[in-house]
Design a protein around this motif. Sequence first.
Motif, PDB file in Angstrom:
ATOM      1  N   LEU A  79     -15.108  13.893  -3.558  1.00  0.00           N
ATOM      2  CA  LEU A  79     -15.947  12.793  -3.083  1.00  0.00           C
ATOM      3  C   LEU A  79     -17.432  13.108  -3.228  1.00  0.00           C
ATOM      4  CD1 LEU A  79     -14.114  11.632   0.146  1.00  0.00           C
ATOM      5  CD2 LEU A  79     -14.192  10.484  -2.065  1.00  0.00           C
ATOM      6  N   THR A  80     -17.765  14.389  -3.295  1.00  0.00           N
ATOM      7  CA  THR A  80     -19.179  14.779  -3.408  1.00  0.00           C
ATOM      8  C   THR A  80     -19.577  15.085  -4.846  1.00  0.00           C
ATOM      9  OG1 THR A  80     -18.673  17.115  -3.025  1.00  0.00           O
ATOM     10  CG2 THR A  80     -19.135  15.745  -1.087  1.00  0.00           C
ATOM     11  N   SER A  81     -18.685  14.855  -5.776  1.00  0.00           N
ATOM     12  CA  SER A  81     -18.947  15.146  -7.181  1.00  0.00           C
ATOM     13  C   SER A  81     -20.076  14.263  -7.734  1.00  0.00           C
ATOM     14  CB  SER A  81     -17.677  14.907  -8.003  1.00  0.00           C
ATOM     15  OG  SER A  81     -17.943  15.036  -9.372  1.00  0.00           O
ATOM     16  N   PRO A  82     -20.909  14.821  -8.602  1.00  0.00           N
ATOM     17  CA  PRO A  82     -21.939  13.991  -9.237  1.00  0.00           C
ATOM     18  C   PRO A  82     -21.350  13.013 -10.255  1.00  0.00           C
ATOM     19  CG  PRO A  82     -22.101  16.275  -9.993  1.00  0.00           C
ATOM     20  CD  PRO A  82     -21.029  16.226  -8.955  1.00  0.00           C
ATOM     21  N   SER A  83     -20.126  13.237 -10.664  1.00  0.00           N
ATOM     22  CA  SER A  83     -19.467  12.399 -11.658  1.00  0.00           C
ATOM     23  C   SER A  83     -18.809  11.192 -10.995  1.00  0.00           C
ATOM     24  CB  SER A  83     -18.415  13.226 -12.396  1.00  0.00           C
ATOM     25  OG  SER A  83     -17.612  12.414 -13.187  1.00  0.00           O
ATOM     26  N   ALA A  84     -19.149  10.002 -11.464  1.00  0.00           N
ATOM     27  CA  ALA A  84     -18.593   8.774 -10.881  1.00  0.00           C
ATOM     28  C   ALA A  84     -17.077   8.720 -11.028  1.00  0.00           C
ATOM     29  CB  ALA A  84     -19.225   7.547 -11.524  1.00  0.00           C
ATOM     30  N   TRP A  85     -16.543   9.098 -12.183  1.00  0.00           N
ATOM     31  CA  TRP A  85     -15.101   9.017 -12.391  1.00  0.00           C
ATOM     32  C   TRP A  85     -14.366   9.989 -11.468  1.00  0.00           C
ATOM     33  CZ3 TRP A  85     -12.243  13.198 -13.799  1.00  0.00           C
ATOM     34  CH2 TRP A  85     -12.907  14.275 -14.392  1.00  0.00           C
ATOM     35  N   MET A  86     -14.967  11.150 -11.188  1.00  0.00           N
ATOM     36  CA  MET A  86     -14.333  12.120 -10.294  1.00  0.00           C
ATOM     37  C   MET A  86     -14.328  11.591  -8.851  1.00  0.00           C
ATOM     38  SD  MET A  86     -12.760  14.864  -9.734  1.00  0.00           S
ATOM     39  CE  MET A  86     -12.925  16.532 -10.258  1.00  0.00           C
ATOM     40  N   ARG A  87     -15.425  10.966  -8.432  1.00  0.00           N
ATOM     41  CA  ARG A  87     -15.474  10.386  -7.085  1.00  0.00           C
ATOM     42  C   ARG A  87     -14.434   9.283  -6.941  1.00  0.00           C
ATOM     43  NH1 ARG A  87     -20.973  10.542  -8.221  1.00  0.00           N
ATOM     44  NH2 ARG A  87     -21.006   8.277  -8.500  1.00  0.00           N
ATOM     45  N   GLU A  88     -14.285   8.458  -7.976  1.00  0.00           N
ATOM     46  CA  GLU A  88     -13.299   7.378  -7.931  1.00  0.00           C
ATOM     47  C   GLU A  88     -11.880   7.927  -7.888  1.00  0.00           C
ATOM     48  OE1 GLU A  88     -14.078   4.769 -11.207  1.00  0.00           O
ATOM     49  OE2 GLU A  88     -16.116   4.335 -10.511  1.00  0.00           O
ATOM     50  N   ASP A  89     -11.591   8.926  -8.708  1.00  0.00           N
ATOM     51  CA  ASP A  89     -10.261   9.545  -8.689  1.00  0.00           C
ATOM     52  C   ASP A  89      -9.978  10.183  -7.335  1.00  0.00           C
ATOM     53  OD1 ASP A  89      -9.750   8.765 -11.264  1.00  0.00           O
ATOM     54  OD2 ASP A  89      -9.946  10.759 -12.158  1.00  0.00           O
ATOM     55  N   ALA A  90     -10.983  10.861  -6.783  1.00  0.00           N
ATOM     56  CA  ALA A  90     -10.820  11.513  -5.481  1.00  0.00           C
ATOM     57  C   ALA A  90     -10.573  10.476  -4.386  1.00  0.00           C
ATOM     58  CB  ALA A  90     -12.057  12.351  -5.165  1.00  0.00           C
ATOM     59  N   ALA A  91     -11.346   9.406  -4.387  1.00  0.00           N
ATOM     60  CA  ALA A  91     -11.175   8.358  -3.381  1.00  0.00           C
ATOM     61  C   ALA A  91      -9.802   7.707  -3.504  1.00  0.00           C
ATOM     62  CB  ALA A  91     -12.278   7.310  -3.528  1.00  0.00           C
ATOM     63  N   ARG A  92      -9.366   7.487  -4.739  1.00  0.00           N
ATOM     64  CA  ARG A  92      -8.048   6.888  -4.969  1.00  0.00           C
ATOM     65  C   ARG A  92      -6.941   7.803  -4.430  1.00  0.00           C
ATOM     66  NH1 ARG A  92      -8.957   5.793  -9.856  1.00  0.00           N
ATOM     67  NH2 ARG A  92      -9.810   3.748  -9.436  1.00  0.00           N
ATOM     68  N   GLN A  93      -7.085   9.107  -4.661  1.00  0.00           N
ATOM     69  CA  GLN A  93      -6.085  10.062  -4.179  1.00  0.00           C
ATOM     70  C   GLN A  93      -6.080  10.121  -2.650  1.00  0.00           C
ATOM     71  OE1 GLN A  93      -3.667  11.799  -5.849  1.00  0.00           O
ATOM     72  NE2 GLN A  93      -2.962  12.295  -3.804  1.00  0.00           N
ATOM     73  N   LEU A  94      -7.256  10.112  -2.041  1.00  0.00           N
ATOM     74  CA  LEU A  94      -7.334  10.108  -0.576  1.00  0.00           C
ATOM     75  C   LEU A  94      -6.685   8.852  -0.011  1.00  0.00           C
ATOM     76  CD1 LEU A  94     -10.935  11.463   0.013  1.00  0.00           C
ATOM     77  CD2 LEU A  94      -8.809  12.550   0.692  1.00  0.00           C
ATOM     78  N   ALA A  95      -6.967   7.711  -0.606  1.00  0.00           N
ATOM     79  CA  ALA A  95      -6.377   6.452  -0.143  1.00  0.00           C
ATOM     80  C   ALA A  95      -4.862   6.472  -0.304  1.00  0.00           C
ATOM     81  CB  ALA A  95      -6.979   5.277  -0.910  1.00  0.00           C
ATOM     82  N   ARG A  96      -4.390   6.989  -1.433  1.00  0.00           N
ATOM     83  CA  ARG A  96      -2.950   7.063  -1.692  1.00  0.00           C
ATOM     84  C   ARG A  96      -2.265   7.945  -0.649  1.00  0.00           C
ATOM     85  NH1 ARG A  96      -3.097   9.146  -6.849  1.00  0.00           N
ATOM     86  NH2 ARG A  96      -3.689   7.091  -7.574  1.00  0.00           N
ATOM     87  N   THR A  97      -2.864   9.103  -0.368  1.00  0.00           N
ATOM     88  CA  THR A  97      -2.296  10.026   0.605  1.00  0.00           C
ATOM     89  C   THR A  97      -2.295   9.410   1.999  1.00  0.00           C
ATOM     90  OG1 THR A  97      -3.028  11.944  -0.680  1.00  0.00           O
ATOM     91  CG2 THR A  97      -2.518  12.324   1.632  1.00  0.00           C
ATOM     92  N   ALA A  98      -3.415   8.799   2.386  1.00  0.00           N
ATOM     93  CA  ALA A  98      -3.505   8.180   3.710  1.00  0.00           C
ATOM     94  C   ALA A  98      -2.487   7.054   3.860  1.00  0.00           C
ATOM     95  CB  ALA A  98      -4.916   7.664   3.956  1.00  0.00           C
ATOM     96  N   ALA A  99      -2.365   6.215   2.849  1.00  0.00           N
ATOM     97  CA  ALA A  99      -1.422   5.102   2.911  1.00  0.00           C
ATOM     98  C   ALA A  99       0.015   5.611   3.038  1.00  0.00           C
ATOM     99  CB  ALA A  99      -1.564   4.218   1.675  1.00  0.00           C
ATOM    100  N   LEU A 100       0.349   6.641   2.291  1.00  0.00           N
ATOM    101  CA  LEU A 100       1.695   7.206   2.353  1.00  0.00           C
ATOM    102  C   LEU A 100       1.984   7.779   3.732  1.00  0.00           C
ATOM    103  CD1 LEU A 100       4.324   8.090   0.935  1.00  0.00           C
ATOM    104  CD2 LEU A 100       3.144  10.175   0.279  1.00  0.00           C
ATOM    105  N   ARG A 101       1.049   8.540   4.272  1.00  0.00           N
ATOM    106  CA  ARG A 101       1.249   9.139   5.598  1.00  0.00           C
ATOM    107  C   ARG A 101       1.346   8.075   6.683  1.00  0.00           C
ATOM    108  NH1 ARG A 101       2.689  14.387   4.688  1.00  0.00           N
ATOM    109  NH2 ARG A 101       1.263  15.267   3.184  1.00  0.00           N
ATOM    110  N   MET A 102       0.525   7.045   6.580  1.00  0.00           N
ATOM    111  CA  MET A 102       0.558   5.984   7.581  1.00  0.00           C
ATOM    112  C   MET A 102       1.883   5.212   7.510  1.00  0.00           C
ATOM    113  SD  MET A 102      -2.278   6.464   9.104  1.00  0.00           S
ATOM    114  CE  MET A 102      -2.581   5.033  10.095  1.00  0.00           C
TER     115      MET A 102
END
Length: 62
Positions: free
Chosen positions: A24-47
């Motif tokens: 999420l702190t990456s200077p690369s936009a694509w890395m931040r988007e991938d990271a956010a997507r993975q966090l959302a996926r993990t949170a949704a699955l756990r919830m």
Amino acid sequence: MDRIDETDLTEALLSAPEWARAGLTSPSAWMREDAARQLARTAALRMREARLVQNEQDELPL
């Protein structure tokens, strides 16, 4: 609509892969988007898992 519990969400986010949390702190936009997507996926699955456990417990006969 179900209320999201802060504790459950916190645990879900902390259980996400480390690269995603750090990404999420990456200077690369694509890395931040991938990271956010993975966090959302993990949170949704756990919830969803937490909700399934809650629903199973609610249906037990007394």
